[in-house]
Design a protein around this motif. Sequence first.
Motif, PDB file in Angstrom:
ATOM      1  N   GLU A  75     149.652   7.796 -30.745  1.00 24.69           N
ATOM      2  CA  GLU A  75     150.501   7.629 -29.562  1.00 24.69           C
ATOM      3  C   GLU A  75     150.558   6.225 -28.962  1.00 24.69           C
ATOM      4  OE1 GLU A  75     148.178  10.302 -29.444  1.00 24.69           O
ATOM      5  OE2 GLU A  75     149.667  11.785 -30.086  1.00 24.69           O
ATOM      6  N   ARG A  76     149.477   5.443 -29.022  1.00 22.56           N
ATOM      7  CA  ARG A  76     149.429   4.221 -28.201  1.00 22.56           C
ATOM      8  C   ARG A  76     148.845   3.048 -28.964  1.00 22.56           C
ATOM      9  NH1 ARG A  76     145.953   1.463 -25.101  1.00 22.56           N
ATOM     10  NH2 ARG A  76     144.217   2.800 -25.623  1.00 22.56           N
ATOM     11  N   PHE A  77     149.456   1.874 -28.735  1.00 17.20           N
ATOM     12  CA  PHE A  77     148.989   0.602 -29.295  1.00 17.20           C
ATOM     13  C   PHE A  77     149.171  -0.445 -28.198  1.00 17.20           C
ATOM     14  CE2 PHE A  77     149.431  -3.314 -31.764  1.00 17.20           C
ATOM     15  CZ  PHE A  77     148.536  -3.140 -32.815  1.00 17.20           C
ATOM     16  N   ARG A  78     148.133  -1.200 -27.908  1.00 18.12           N
ATOM     17  CA  ARG A  78     148.205  -2.198 -26.831  1.00 18.12           C
ATOM     18  C   ARG A  78     147.601  -3.500 -27.320  1.00 18.12           C
ATOM     19  NH1 ARG A  78     147.372  -2.645 -20.787  1.00 18.12           N
ATOM     20  NH2 ARG A  78     146.045  -4.470 -20.539  1.00 18.12           N
ATOM     21  N   TRP A  79     148.278  -4.606 -27.016  1.00 15.51           N
ATOM     22  CA  TRP A  79     147.675  -5.912 -27.268  1.00 15.51           C
ATOM     23  C   TRP A  79     147.586  -6.678 -25.961  1.00 15.51           C
ATOM     24  CZ3 TRP A  79     150.794 -10.048 -26.121  1.00 15.51           C
ATOM     25  CH2 TRP A  79     152.163  -9.961 -26.356  1.00 15.51           C
ATOM     26  N   GLU A  80     146.496  -7.435 -25.873  1.00  8.09           N
ATOM     27  CA  GLU A  80     146.231  -8.250 -24.684  1.00  8.09           C
ATOM     28  C   GLU A  80     145.681  -9.602 -25.148  1.00  8.09           C
ATOM     29  OE1 GLU A  80     143.387  -8.156 -20.708  1.00  8.09           O
ATOM     30  OE2 GLU A  80     143.257  -6.543 -22.175  1.00  8.09           O
ATOM     31  N   VAL A  81     146.172 -10.667 -24.562  1.00  5.73           N
ATOM     32  CA  VAL A  81     145.709 -12.012 -24.892  1.00  5.73           C
ATOM     33  C   VAL A  81     144.567 -12.351 -23.935  1.00  5.73           C
ATOM     34  CG1 VAL A  81     146.348 -14.428 -25.117  1.00  5.73           C
ATOM     35  CG2 VAL A  81     148.010 -12.643 -25.699  1.00  5.73           C
ATOM     36  N   LEU A  82     143.377 -12.561 -24.489  1.00  8.55           N
ATOM     37  CA  LEU A  82     142.202 -12.837 -23.668  1.00  8.55           C
ATOM     38  C   LEU A  82     142.026 -14.328 -23.382  1.00  8.55           C
ATOM     39  CD1 LEU A  82     139.696 -10.371 -25.390  1.00  8.55           C
ATOM     40  CD2 LEU A  82     141.146  -9.974 -23.379  1.00  8.55           C
ATOM     41  N   GLU A  83     142.296 -15.162 -24.382  1.00 10.40           N
ATOM     42  CA  GLU A  83     142.227 -16.620 -24.239  1.00 10.40           C
ATOM     43  C   GLU A  83     143.393 -17.195 -25.019  1.00 10.40           C
ATOM     44  OE1 GLU A  83     138.423 -18.258 -25.418  1.00 10.40           O
ATOM     45  OE2 GLU A  83     137.438 -16.383 -24.869  1.00 10.40           O
ATOM     46  N   SER A  84     143.987 -18.286 -24.517  1.00  5.52           N
ATOM     47  CA  SER A  84     145.170 -18.770 -25.215  1.00  5.52           C
ATOM     48  C   SER A  84     145.532 -20.211 -24.897  1.00  5.52           C
ATOM     49  CB  SER A  84     146.362 -17.881 -24.866  1.00  5.52           C
ATOM     50  OG  SER A  84     147.512 -18.295 -25.543  1.00  5.52           O
ATOM     51  N   GLU A  85     145.936 -20.905 -25.952  1.00  5.24           N
ATOM     52  CA  GLU A  85     146.593 -22.200 -25.825  1.00  5.24           C
ATOM     53  C   GLU A  85     148.108 -22.017 -25.935  1.00  5.24           C
ATOM     54  OE1 GLU A  85     144.945 -24.413 -29.101  1.00  5.24           O
ATOM     55  OE2 GLU A  85     143.095 -24.861 -28.018  1.00  5.24           O
ATOM     56  N   GLY A  86     148.554 -20.811 -26.285  1.00  5.45           N
ATOM     57  CA  GLY A  86     149.970 -20.501 -26.414  1.00  5.45           C
ATOM     58  C   GLY A  86     150.225 -19.637 -27.633  1.00  5.45           C
ATOM     59  N   PRO A  87     151.353 -19.014 -27.761  1.00  3.88           N
ATOM     60  CA  PRO A  87     152.494 -19.100 -26.859  1.00  3.88           C
ATOM     61  C   PRO A  87     152.354 -18.236 -25.607  1.00  3.88           C
ATOM     62  CG  PRO A  87     153.032 -17.630 -28.668  1.00  3.88           C
ATOM     63  CD  PRO A  87     151.658 -18.207 -28.943  1.00  3.88           C
ATOM     64  N   TRP A  88     151.544 -17.183 -25.667  1.00  2.00           N
ATOM     65  CA  TRP A  88     151.374 -16.296 -24.510  1.00  2.00           C
ATOM     66  C   TRP A  88     150.203 -16.774 -23.668  1.00  2.00           C
ATOM     67  CZ3 TRP A  88     155.517 -13.509 -24.260  1.00  2.00           C
ATOM     68  CH2 TRP A  88     156.124 -13.023 -25.420  1.00  2.00           C
ATOM     69  N   ALA A  89     150.325 -16.662 -22.356  1.00  3.40           N
ATOM     70  CA  ALA A  89     149.244 -17.015 -21.445  1.00  3.40           C
ATOM     71  C   ALA A  89     148.159 -15.947 -21.479  1.00  3.40           C
ATOM     72  CB  ALA A  89     149.780 -17.152 -20.019  1.00  3.40           C
ATOM     73  N   SER A  90     146.935 -16.362 -21.197  1.00  6.92           N
ATOM     74  CA  SER A  90     145.838 -15.403 -21.064  1.00  6.92           C
ATOM     75  C   SER A  90     146.222 -14.360 -20.024  1.00  6.92           C
ATOM     76  CB  SER A  90     144.562 -16.112 -20.624  1.00  6.92           C
ATOM     77  OG  SER A  90     144.167 -17.049 -21.589  1.00  6.92           O
ATOM     78  N   GLY A  91     145.887 -13.106 -20.310  1.00  8.87           N
ATOM     79  CA  GLY A  91     146.230 -12.012 -19.408  1.00  8.87           C
ATOM     80  C   GLY A  91     147.527 -11.320 -19.766  1.00  8.87           C
ATOM     81  N   SER A  92     148.345 -11.940 -20.611  1.00 11.43           N
ATOM     82  CA  SER A  92     149.578 -11.281 -21.055  1.00 11.43           C
ATOM     83  C   SER A  92     149.209 -10.044 -21.873  1.00 11.43           C
ATOM     84  CB  SER A  92     150.408 -12.227 -21.928  1.00 11.43           C
ATOM     85  OG  SER A  92     150.875 -13.328 -21.183  1.00 11.43           O
TER      86      SER A  92
END
Length: 149
Positions: A75-92
């Motif tokens: 039923e469910r799949f989730r991704w979260e960016v914990l640390e990032s230089e890009g393209p997505w900001a941390s917390g996205s």
Amino acid sequence: MVQYSDDDVIEAPRAVVWRLLDEHLDDAKISTIHPLIQSQKTVLRTEGEVQLDRVIDVARKPRKSHWRITFDRPERFRWEVLESEGPWASGSYLELKYAEQTPRTTAVTTRGALTVLRLPLFASQERAVRTALNDLRTEDVFYLRRYRY
């Protein structure tokens, strides 16, 4: 952060969609699905969670990021960016829920909050997020065509 939501239908059975999701977690295959991901290394794998280090091409420059993927099959799949230089900001993050609509189609409900780092000139966050997610969807659908179902 841009609040994002979408409802979609994928022309593939839910089991085939999950095969694609599993290949997103395969360090050797991810760059064939999403070519801007230059490399991926799994750093933690437990029941229902994977943490990955990725290097992603952002405007022709390699940017490092650390991701957490959680899932509850089917039923469910989730991704979260914990640390990032890009393209997505941390917390996205993005959470996707899958439901069998028919034996040959899967309904997908997507909710999330995202920020793009280093916006293209004259682009709003909303437009950058929507464009990036549309591009990712196009790559996923193209890759799904490799499966015979």
